[in-house]
Design a protein around this motif. Structure first.
Motif, PDB file in Angstrom:
ATOM      1  N   ALA A  97       0.818  -1.211   0.000  1.00 32.92           N
ATOM      2  CA  ALA A  97       0.000   0.000   0.000  1.00 32.92           C
ATOM      3  C   ALA A  97       0.854   1.264   0.000  1.00 32.92           C
ATOM      4  O   ALA A  97       0.375   2.336  -0.363  1.00 32.92           O
ATOM      5  CB  ALA A  97      -0.926  -0.005   1.212  1.00 32.92           C
ATOM      6  N   SER A  98       2.127   1.164   0.380  1.00 32.34           N
ATOM      7  CA  SER A  98       2.982   2.341   0.444  1.00 32.34           C
ATOM      8  C   SER A  98       3.094   3.044  -0.909  1.00 32.34           C
ATOM      9  O   SER A  98       2.829   4.233  -1.024  1.00 32.34           O
ATOM     10  CB  SER A  98       4.369   1.940   0.943  1.00 32.34           C
ATOM     11  N   ARG A  99       3.490   2.290  -1.943  1.00 35.07           N
ATOM     12  CA  ARG A  99       3.628   2.865  -3.280  1.00 35.07           C
ATOM     13  C   ARG A  99       2.763   2.151  -4.313  1.00 35.07           C
ATOM     14  O   ARG A  99       2.547   2.676  -5.396  1.00 35.07           O
ATOM     15  CB  ARG A  99       5.088   2.816  -3.733  1.00 35.07           C
ATOM     16  N   GLY A 100       2.342   0.944  -3.992  1.00 30.25           N
ATOM     17  CA  GLY A 100       1.471   0.212  -4.894  1.00 30.25           C
ATOM     18  C   GLY A 100       2.178  -0.593  -5.958  1.00 30.25           C
ATOM     19  O   GLY A 100       1.552  -1.434  -6.614  1.00 30.25           O
ATOM     20  N   LYS A 101       3.471  -0.360  -6.136  1.00 28.53           N
ATOM     21  CA  LYS A 101       4.173  -1.094  -7.178  1.00 28.53           C
ATOM     22  C   LYS A 101       5.672  -1.064  -6.940  1.00 28.53           C
ATOM     23  O   LYS A 101       6.218  -0.127  -6.336  1.00 28.53           O
ATOM     24  CB  LYS A 101       3.866  -0.528  -8.562  1.00 28.53           C
ATOM     25  N   THR A 102       6.320  -2.112  -7.402  1.00 25.34           N
ATOM     26  CA  THR A 102       7.768  -2.178  -7.513  1.00 25.34           C
ATOM     27  C   THR A 102       8.098  -1.964  -8.984  1.00 25.34           C
ATOM     28  O   THR A 102       7.424  -2.513  -9.852  1.00 25.34           O
ATOM     29  CB  THR A 102       8.284  -3.544  -7.038  1.00 25.34           C
ATOM     30  N   VAL A 103       9.131  -1.188  -9.265  1.00 26.18           N
ATOM     31  CA  VAL A 103       9.419  -0.808 -10.651  1.00 26.18           C
ATOM     32  C   VAL A 103      10.876  -1.108 -10.992  1.00 26.18           C
ATOM     33  O   VAL A 103      11.785  -0.727 -10.246  1.00 26.18           O
ATOM     34  CB  VAL A 103       9.135   0.690 -10.890  1.00 26.18           C
ATOM     35  N   VAL A 104      11.080  -1.777 -12.097  1.00 23.66           N
ATOM     36  CA  VAL A 104      12.403  -1.977 -12.680  1.00 23.66           C
ATOM     37  C   VAL A 104      12.330  -1.437 -14.104  1.00 23.66           C
ATOM     38  O   VAL A 104      11.430  -1.808 -14.861  1.00 23.66           O
ATOM     39  CB  VAL A 104      12.811  -3.464 -12.676  1.00 23.66           C
ATOM     40  N   GLY A 105      13.263  -0.568 -14.474  1.00 24.23           N
ATOM     41  CA  GLY A 105      13.212   0.086 -15.779  1.00 24.23           C
ATOM     42  C   GLY A 105      13.649  -0.804 -16.927  1.00 24.23           C
ATOM     43  O   GLY A 105      13.350  -2.002 -16.962  1.00 24.23           O
ATOM     44  N   ASP A 106      14.384  -0.244 -17.884  1.00 24.82           N
ATOM     45  CA  ASP A 106      14.767  -0.925 -19.116  1.00 24.82           C
ATOM     46  C   ASP A 106      16.270  -1.229 -19.138  1.00 24.82           C
ATOM     47  O   ASP A 106      17.070  -0.521 -18.526  1.00 24.82           O
ATOM     48  CB  ASP A 106      14.449  -0.043 -20.328  1.00 24.82           C
ATOM     49  N   HIS A 107      16.627  -2.281 -19.870  1.00 21.24           N
ATOM     50  CA  HIS A 107      18.026  -2.589 -20.191  1.00 21.24           C
ATOM     51  C   HIS A 107      18.892  -2.789 -18.943  1.00 21.24           C
ATOM     52  O   HIS A 107      20.035  -2.327 -18.884  1.00 21.24           O
ATOM     53  CB  HIS A 107      18.633  -1.496 -21.068  1.00 21.24           C
ATOM     54  N   ASN A 108      18.357  -3.469 -17.946  1.00 22.73           N
ATOM     55  CA  ASN A 108      19.124  -3.755 -16.740  1.00 22.73           C
ATOM     56  C   ASN A 108      19.642  -5.186 -16.756  1.00 22.73           C
ATOM     57  O   ASN A 108      18.980  -6.096 -17.266  1.00 22.73           O
ATOM     58  CB  ASN A 108      18.259  -3.567 -15.499  1.00 22.73           C
ATOM     59  N   ASP A 120      10.415  -0.926  -4.357  1.00 21.21           N
ATOM     60  CA  ASP A 120      11.670  -0.381  -4.868  1.00 21.21           C
ATOM     61  C   ASP A 120      11.459   0.226  -6.251  1.00 21.21           C
ATOM     62  O   ASP A 120      10.544  -0.161  -6.995  1.00 21.21           O
ATOM     63  CB  ASP A 120      12.737  -1.476  -4.976  1.00 21.21           C
ATOM     64  N   VAL A 121      12.333   1.149  -6.607  1.00 19.26           N
ATOM     65  CA  VAL A 121      12.356   1.720  -7.954  1.00 19.26           C
ATOM     66  C   VAL A 121      13.786   1.633  -8.468  1.00 19.26           C
ATOM     67  O   VAL A 121      14.700   2.252  -7.894  1.00 19.26           O
ATOM     68  CB  VAL A 121      11.878   3.185  -7.973  1.00 19.26           C
ATOM     69  N   VAL A 122      13.988   0.861  -9.511  1.00 15.83           N
ATOM     70  CA  VAL A 122      15.300   0.713 -10.150  1.00 15.83           C
ATOM     71  C   VAL A 122      15.205   1.342 -11.531  1.00 15.83           C
ATOM     72  O   VAL A 122      14.254   1.080 -12.281  1.00 15.83           O
ATOM     73  CB  VAL A 122      15.708  -0.771 -10.256  1.00 15.83           C
ATOM     74  N   GLY A 123      16.184   2.164 -11.886  1.00 18.69           N
ATOM     75  CA  GLY A 123      16.144   2.884 -13.151  1.00 18.69           C
ATOM     76  C   GLY A 123      16.518   2.034 -14.347  1.00 18.69           C
ATOM     77  O   GLY A 123      16.242   0.829 -14.399  1.00 18.69           O
ATOM     78  N   ASN A 124      17.182   2.649 -15.311  1.00 17.73           N
ATOM     79  CA  ASN A 124      17.553   2.018 -16.575  1.00 17.73           C
ATOM     80  C   ASN A 124      19.065   1.800 -16.659  1.00 17.73           C
ATOM     81  O   ASN A 124      19.836   2.542 -16.064  1.00 17.73           O
ATOM     82  CB  ASN A 124      17.119   2.910 -17.755  1.00 17.73           C
ATOM     83  N   HIS A 125      19.457   0.770 -17.399  1.00 23.28           N
ATOM     84  CA  HIS A 125      20.869   0.511 -17.701  1.00 23.28           C
ATOM     85  C   HIS A 125      21.706   0.263 -16.447  1.00 23.28           C
ATOM     86  O   HIS A 125      22.889   0.602 -16.408  1.00 23.28           O
ATOM     87  CB  HIS A 125      21.473   1.676 -18.498  1.00 23.28           C
ATOM     88  N   CYS A 126      21.113  -0.334 -15.438  1.00 21.62           N
ATOM     89  CA  CYS A 126      21.855  -0.644 -14.211  1.00 21.62           C
ATOM     90  C   CYS A 126      22.451  -2.040 -14.284  1.00 21.62           C
ATOM     91  O   CYS A 126      21.920  -2.926 -14.967  1.00 21.62           O
ATOM     92  CB  CYS A 126      20.943  -0.559 -12.988  1.00 21.62           C
TER      93      CYS A 126
END
Length: 264
Positions: A97-108, A120-126
């Motif tokens: 309920a805190s954020r509603g979603k975990t996010v992983v971007g592109d090309h990781n 968690d939120v993870v960006g791109n190209h990591c």
């Protein structure tokens, strides 16, 4: 191609040219984009939203239930972008309920045994190396490199283009562009090689270096250091991103550079 030895719920939405290998299990509330490969024994739970061109390797678990005592069964998601390589035994929890979603971007590239926790939120190209553990509500910027066996405390932020040496225990925010030592969690320089590989000009790298020298090597506290950077370093998106990150930190920033870290 879907193996006859795999289980795919009839309500799952699979794009074109998706391969599902034997003993994989895909739940009903799942969306998988075109051209994905789901490896043997991988489990894709309810709430998974996976983009195109991803590879989910053996025994990875995507959108698994959060390891959070406050989780009460709310409907949440784990949203994975395009062209990610998620290796063996990776676990990515869905949100709470805190954020509603975990996010992983592109090309990781997410290597074996990595855990990405709820919200968690993870960006791109990591690049997140083997056995890294991210606690809940961690934020990782674009182009970060996190060495093997790093443990990151809940709510920590890691800025874009940062590099964390393997084995570090990260309890403070890590600003953009810097390298962090694994023994003392101190500033160890800027990620010059990484920035150069990503097309940063020598002038941009030099200005980032000068700003970090003021922030982490001048002896000023960080708020005074930010003001000094504004006086000495020309305005740029890089400078402003660094200052905004430090000024908005809730957990505090990593320790400054010390020539003798044992004594500092």
């Amino acid at each position: 191609m879907i193996s006859k030895l795999a289980y795919v719920h009839p309500d799952a939405k699979l794009g074109a040219n998706v391969t599902v290998e034997p003993f994989a299990c895909i739940a009903g509330d799942v969306v998988i984009g075109d051209g994905c490969w789901i490896g043997p024994g991988a489990v894709i739970h309810d709430g998974a939203r996976i983009g195109k061109g991803c590879k989910i390797h053996t025994a990875a678990s995507i959108a698994c239930l959060p390891q959070d005592l406050k989780f009460a069964g709310e409907v949440t998601t784990a949203e994975i972008g395009d062209y990610n390589d998620i290796r063996e035994y990776v676990t990515i929890s869905r949100g709470t309920a805190s954020r509603g979603k975990t996010v992983v971007g592109d090309h990781n590239l997410i290597m074996a045994y990595v855990h990405i926790a709820h919200d968690d939120v993870v960006g791109n190209h990591c690049v997140i190396a083997n056995r890294v553990s991210l606690a809940g509500e961690v934020e990782v910027g674009d182009w970060c490199v996190i060495g093997g066996h790093v443990a990151v405390h809940q709510w920590v932020r890691i800025g874009a283009h940062a590099m964390v040496q393997g084995g570090a225990l990260v309890g403070k925010d890590i600003p953009p562009y810097v390298i962090v030592r694994n023994d003392t969690l101190r500033f160890a320089g800027i990620n010059k090689i990484g920035l150069s590989r990503r097309g940063f000009t020598p002038q941009r790298i030099g200005e980032i270096h000068d700003a970090c020298r003021i922030l982490f090597q001048s002896g000023l506290n960080y708020l005074a250091g930010c003001e000094e950077v504004e006086r000495q370093i020309p305005q740029s998106d890089d400078r402003d991103a660094l200052l905004q990150f430090i000024r908005s930190s809730q957990r505090g920033i990593i320790k400054p550079y010390a020539a003798d870290a044992e004594k500092a």
